[in-house]
Motif scaffolding. Sequence first.
Motif, PDB file in Angstrom:
ATOM      1  N   GLU A  51      10.622 -25.887 -87.324  1.00 49.65           N
ATOM      2  CA  GLU A  51      10.584 -24.683 -88.575  1.00 49.65           C
ATOM      3  C   GLU A  51       8.641 -24.652 -88.629  1.00 49.65           C
ATOM      4  O   GLU A  51       8.128 -23.955 -88.466  1.00 49.65           O
ATOM      5  CB  GLU A  51      11.315 -25.506 -89.962  1.00 49.65           C
ATOM      6  CG  GLU A  51      11.024 -23.956 -90.755  1.00 49.65           C
ATOM      7  CD  GLU A  51      11.943 -22.555 -90.268  1.00 49.65           C
ATOM      8  OE1 GLU A  51      11.303 -21.896 -90.773  1.00 49.65           O
ATOM      9  OE2 GLU A  51      12.602 -22.381 -89.235  1.00 49.65           O
ATOM     10  N   ARG A  54       7.266 -23.243 -85.870  1.00 54.60           N
ATOM     11  CA  ARG A  54       6.972 -21.176 -86.824  1.00 54.60           C
ATOM     12  C   ARG A  54       6.415 -21.068 -87.680  1.00 54.60           C
ATOM     13  O   ARG A  54       6.314 -19.500 -87.177  1.00 54.60           O
ATOM     14  CB  ARG A  54       9.020 -21.836 -86.437  1.00 54.60           C
ATOM     15  CG  ARG A  54       9.635 -20.343 -86.414  1.00 54.60           C
ATOM     16  CD  ARG A  54      11.201 -19.741 -86.554  1.00 54.60           C
ATOM     17  NE  ARG A  54      10.901 -18.564 -86.808  1.00 54.60           N
ATOM     18  CZ  ARG A  54      11.235 -18.336 -88.222  1.00 54.60           C
ATOM     19  NH1 ARG A  54      11.112 -18.395 -89.238  1.00 54.60           N
ATOM     20  NH2 ARG A  54      12.171 -16.869 -88.125  1.00 54.60           N
ATOM     21  N   GLN A  55       6.351 -21.665 -88.857  1.00 49.75           N
ATOM     22  CA  GLN A  55       5.479 -21.241 -89.677  1.00 49.75           C
ATOM     23  C   GLN A  55       4.842 -20.907 -89.317  1.00 49.75           C
ATOM     24  O   GLN A  55       3.903 -19.813 -89.774  1.00 49.75           O
ATOM     25  CB  GLN A  55       6.476 -21.465 -91.013  1.00 49.75           C
ATOM     26  CG  GLN A  55       7.856 -21.344 -91.288  1.00 49.75           C
ATOM     27  CD  GLN A  55       8.128 -19.835 -91.494  1.00 49.75           C
ATOM     28  OE1 GLN A  55       7.087 -19.881 -92.088  1.00 49.75           O
ATOM     29  NE2 GLN A  55       9.111 -19.854 -91.594  1.00 49.75           N
ATOM     30  N   GLN A  56       3.789 -22.040 -88.981  1.00 49.38           N
ATOM     31  CA  GLN A  56       2.366 -21.365 -89.011  1.00 49.38           C
ATOM     32  C   GLN A  56       2.357 -20.825 -87.389  1.00 49.38           C
ATOM     33  O   GLN A  56       1.176 -19.929 -86.965  1.00 49.38           O
ATOM     34  CB  GLN A  56       1.959 -22.620 -87.700  1.00 49.38           C
ATOM     35  CG  GLN A  56       1.793 -24.182 -88.943  1.00 49.38           C
ATOM     36  CD  GLN A  56       1.299 -25.745 -88.174  1.00 49.38           C
ATOM     37  OE1 GLN A  56       1.824 -25.761 -87.112  1.00 49.38           O
ATOM     38  NE2 GLN A  56       1.413 -26.501 -89.617  1.00 49.38           N
ATOM     39  N   ARG A  57       2.640 -20.631 -86.064  1.00 51.55           N
ATOM     40  CA  ARG A  57       3.319 -19.615 -85.346  1.00 51.55           C
ATOM     41  C   ARG A  57       3.075 -18.282 -85.945  1.00 51.55           C
ATOM     42  O   ARG A  57       2.244 -17.144 -85.452  1.00 51.55           O
ATOM     43  CB  ARG A  57       4.422 -19.579 -84.229  1.00 51.55           C
ATOM     44  CG  ARG A  57       3.775 -20.323 -83.160  1.00 51.55           C
ATOM     45  CD  ARG A  57       4.501 -20.824 -82.102  1.00 51.55           C
ATOM     46  NE  ARG A  57       5.397 -20.393 -82.709  1.00 51.55           N
ATOM     47  CZ  ARG A  57       7.081 -21.571 -82.707  1.00 51.55           C
ATOM     48  NH1 ARG A  57       6.762 -22.911 -82.264  1.00 51.55           N
ATOM     49  NH2 ARG A  57       8.253 -21.372 -83.082  1.00 51.55           N
ATOM     50  N   ILE A  58       3.659 -17.590 -86.346  1.00 49.97           N
ATOM     51  CA  ILE A  58       3.703 -16.689 -87.619  1.00 49.97           C
ATOM     52  C   ILE A  58       2.928 -15.953 -88.193  1.00 49.97           C
ATOM     53  O   ILE A  58       2.230 -14.941 -88.188  1.00 49.97           O
ATOM     54  CB  ILE A  58       5.462 -16.442 -88.122  1.00 49.97           C
ATOM     55  CG1 ILE A  58       6.332 -16.582 -87.410  1.00 49.97           C
ATOM     56  CG2 ILE A  58       5.257 -14.976 -89.600  1.00 49.97           C
ATOM     57  CD1 ILE A  58       8.052 -16.795 -88.600  1.00 49.97           C
ATOM     58  N   ALA A  59       2.212 -17.163 -89.218  1.00 53.59           N
ATOM     59  CA  ALA A  59       1.307 -17.077 -90.042  1.00 53.59           C
ATOM     60  C   ALA A  59      -0.262 -16.548 -89.030  1.00 53.59           C
ATOM     61  O   ALA A  59      -0.790 -15.581 -89.439  1.00 53.59           O
ATOM     62  CB  ALA A  59       0.738 -18.032 -90.837  1.00 53.59           C
ATOM     63  N   SER A  61       0.554 -15.400 -86.214  1.00 60.44           N
ATOM     64  CA  SER A  61       0.093 -14.181 -85.601  1.00 60.44           C
ATOM     65  C   SER A  61      -0.175 -12.958 -86.127  1.00 60.44           C
ATOM     66  O   SER A  61      -0.787 -12.098 -86.226  1.00 60.44           O
ATOM     67  CB  SER A  61       1.957 -13.624 -84.970  1.00 60.44           C
ATOM     68  OG  SER A  61       2.322 -13.052 -84.704  1.00 60.44           O
ATOM     69  N   ARG A  62       0.519 -12.918 -88.017  1.00 59.19           N
ATOM     70  CA  ARG A  62       0.368 -12.108 -88.317  1.00 59.19           C
ATOM     71  C   ARG A  62      -1.970 -11.243 -89.438  1.00 59.19           C
ATOM     72  O   ARG A  62      -1.442 -10.582 -89.326  1.00 59.19           O
ATOM     73  CB  ARG A  62       0.990 -12.565 -90.638  1.00 59.19           C
ATOM     74  CG  ARG A  62       2.342 -12.106 -90.425  1.00 59.19           C
ATOM     75  CD  ARG A  62       2.928 -12.596 -91.314  1.00 59.19           C
ATOM     76  NE  ARG A  62       4.844 -12.083 -91.537  1.00 59.19           N
ATOM     77  CZ  ARG A  62       5.715 -12.745 -92.035  1.00 59.19           C
ATOM     78  NH1 ARG A  62       4.637 -13.333 -93.185  1.00 59.19           N
ATOM     79  NH2 ARG A  62       6.458 -12.360 -91.777  1.00 59.19           N
ATOM     80  N   GLN A  65      -2.858  -9.791 -86.088  1.00 57.96           N
ATOM     81  CA  GLN A  65      -2.705  -8.695 -86.836  1.00 57.96           C
ATOM     82  C   GLN A  65      -2.753  -7.361 -87.931  1.00 57.96           C
ATOM     83  O   GLN A  65      -3.303  -6.494 -87.277  1.00 57.96           O
ATOM     84  CB  GLN A  65      -1.222  -7.953 -87.149  1.00 57.96           C
ATOM     85  CG  GLN A  65      -0.091  -8.451 -85.797  1.00 57.96           C
ATOM     86  CD  GLN A  65       1.866  -8.862 -86.196  1.00 57.96           C
ATOM     87  OE1 GLN A  65       2.463  -8.560 -87.357  1.00 57.96           O
ATOM     88  NE2 GLN A  65       2.518  -8.192 -85.471  1.00 57.96           N
TER      89      GLN A  65
END
Length: 76
Positions: A51, A54-59, A61-62, A65
Amino acid sequence: MHFESWSAFWAMGGYAFYVWLAFGVSGLALLLLIVQSVKARRSLQTTWQAEQARQQRIAASRARQQQNSKLAEEVD
């Protein structure tokens, strides 16, 4: 409780089978509880680490972007 000898202790006054069986079953139950707890902890730790990744990958990616949108605004 007082026993005259070690053999008397191990015989438990004729109730050795029941006494040592109870000790064995209790010991086995405690051992199984420890094993189950260690497995559950490892599973929870693995889930938590996944988890966090996953949170690091999401951050990340944002952040990419946002950088891409800023670059697109500068080009326009």
